[in-house]
Design a protein around this motif. Structure first.
Motif, PDB file in Angstrom:
ATOM      1  N   CYS A  19       0.833  -1.204   0.000  1.00  0.00           N
ATOM      2  CA  CYS A  19       0.000   0.000   0.000  1.00  0.00           C
ATOM      3  C   CYS A  19       0.870   1.257   0.000  1.00  0.00           C
ATOM      4  O   CYS A  19       2.088   1.184   0.089  1.00  0.00           O
ATOM      5  CB  CYS A  19      -0.917  -0.009   1.221  1.00  0.00           C
ATOM      6  N   SER A  21       2.768   3.725   1.263  1.00  0.00           N
ATOM      7  CA  SER A  21       3.570   4.105   2.418  1.00  0.00           C
ATOM      8  C   SER A  21       5.026   4.142   1.979  1.00  0.00           C
ATOM      9  O   SER A  21       5.425   3.333   1.139  1.00  0.00           O
ATOM     10  CB  SER A  21       3.386   3.061   3.528  1.00  0.00           C
ATOM     11  N   THR A  91      -1.944   0.139   4.915  1.00  0.00           N
ATOM     12  CA  THR A  91      -2.223   1.492   5.400  1.00  0.00           C
ATOM     13  C   THR A  91      -3.571   1.541   6.109  1.00  0.00           C
ATOM     14  O   THR A  91      -4.403   0.639   5.974  1.00  0.00           O
ATOM     15  CB  THR A  91      -2.253   2.497   4.237  1.00  0.00           C
ATOM     16  N   ASN A  93      -5.949   3.504   5.332  1.00  0.00           N
ATOM     17  CA  ASN A  93      -6.941   3.589   4.276  1.00  0.00           C
ATOM     18  C   ASN A  93      -7.349   2.197   3.789  1.00  0.00           C
ATOM     19  O   ASN A  93      -8.538   1.884   3.672  1.00  0.00           O
ATOM     20  CB  ASN A  93      -6.381   4.417   3.109  1.00  0.00           C
ATOM     21  N   PRO A 125       0.081  -3.672   9.277  1.00  0.00           N
ATOM     22  CA  PRO A 125      -0.061  -2.219   9.162  1.00  0.00           C
ATOM     23  C   PRO A 125       1.234  -1.486   9.529  1.00  0.00           C
ATOM     24  O   PRO A 125       1.982  -1.923  10.406  1.00  0.00           O
ATOM     25  CB  PRO A 125      -1.167  -1.885  10.169  1.00  0.00           C
ATOM     26  N   THR A 127       1.803   2.454  10.347  1.00  0.00           N
ATOM     27  CA  THR A 127       1.171   3.759  10.467  1.00  0.00           C
ATOM     28  C   THR A 127       1.676   4.450  11.718  1.00  0.00           C
ATOM     29  O   THR A 127       2.438   3.874  12.494  1.00  0.00           O
ATOM     30  CB  THR A 127      -0.367   3.622  10.487  1.00  0.00           C
TER      31      THR A 127
END
Length: 193
Positions: A19, A21, A91, A93, A125, A127
Motif C-alpha cells: 500500500c 507508504s 495502510t 486507508n 499495518p 502507520t
C-alpha cells in the motif's frame, strides 16, 4: 497453514500487496524473504503504493508483472492464483476500506475475494500512533481479526511512531513478521449477512 509447497512439489503462490507508504520502497526485502522460504511471489500494489515501488526491479525479482489496476474485460490473467496473501505495508486507508468490503482498487478486490475463498491472509499495518488511534481503524483491525485475518500489529512487533517520523523507522521494520504470522495463519471466515 502448511509450508510453501503443494503436495506435488510445486511452489505455492504468495501475493504481496503493498500500500501507499514510504515503507513500500523496500517491499523487495519481503519478496526476497518469501522466495527464500520457497514461495513464488507476485506483487500487487494499491494506486498509491505504486508511487513508491520500483515496478521494473520487482518484476525482474519475481518473474511476474507488478499489478495495480483491474484488467480490462477479456484480458487474460497474468498472475497465477494466490495460495496466500500478505498485505505489507497495510495502510489505515486500506484496512478501513477492506473491513468495509470496498473493492475500488485491484488490491482491495483481491483481498475481499480471497477472504471469501478462504485464502490465508496476513496484514502488517505501518502507520503512526495518531492514525492508529482512530476508532475506524481500531474497529477495522478488530473486524479483520474476527474474520480470521492475521493482523500483525502491536508494540511488540511494529512499534507505532509519532506523526511525521515514519521515514526514520523504515530500517527497523521487521519484514519477517508477516511471514512468521503466515506460517500459523488459518483461512479467514467470510462474514455472513
Amino acid at each position: 497453514m502448511s509450508g510453501p509447497h503443494t503436495s506435488n512439489g510445486h511452489r505455492r503462490v504468495l501475493y504481496v500487496i503493498a500500500c501507499g507508504s514510504p515503507l513500500a520502497r523496500h517491499v523487495d526485502r519481503l519478496v526476497d524473504l518469501a522466495q527464500r522460504d520457497g514461495w513464488e511471489v507476485c506483487v500487487v500494489t494499491t494506486p498509491d503504493g505504486a508511487k513508491f515501488v520500483d515496478r521494473t526491479a520487482l518484476a525482474r525479482q519475481t518473474g511476474h508483472p507488478v499489478r495495480t489496476h483491474y484488467k480490462n474485460p477479456g484480458d487474460p490473467d497474468v498472475l497465477p492464483v494466490a495460495d496466500a496473501m500478505i498485505v505489507c505495508p497495510a495502510t489505515v486507508n486500506t484496512v478501513n476500506k477492506w473491513a468495509a468490503g470496498i473493492t475500488d482498487t485491484l488490491a482491495l478486490g483481491l483481498l475481499v475475494e480471497a477472504q471469501g475463498l478462504g485464502v490465508p491472509i496476513v496484514a502488517v499495518p505501518y502507520t503512526n500512533s495518531a492514525m492508529a488511534a482512530h476508532p475506524a481503524f481500531r474497529a477495522g483491525v478488530a473486524r479483520l481479526r474476527e474474520w480470521g485475518v492475521q493482523v500483525v500489529l502491536g508494540e511488540h512487533v511494529v512499534p507505532l511512531h509519532a506523526p511525521g517520523t515514519g521515514e526514520r523507522h523504515l530500517d527497523a521494520f521487521p519484514w519477517s513478521a508477516g511471514l512468521a504470522a503466515l506460517r500459523g495463519a488459518r483461512a479467514p471466515v467470510a462474514p455472513v449477512g
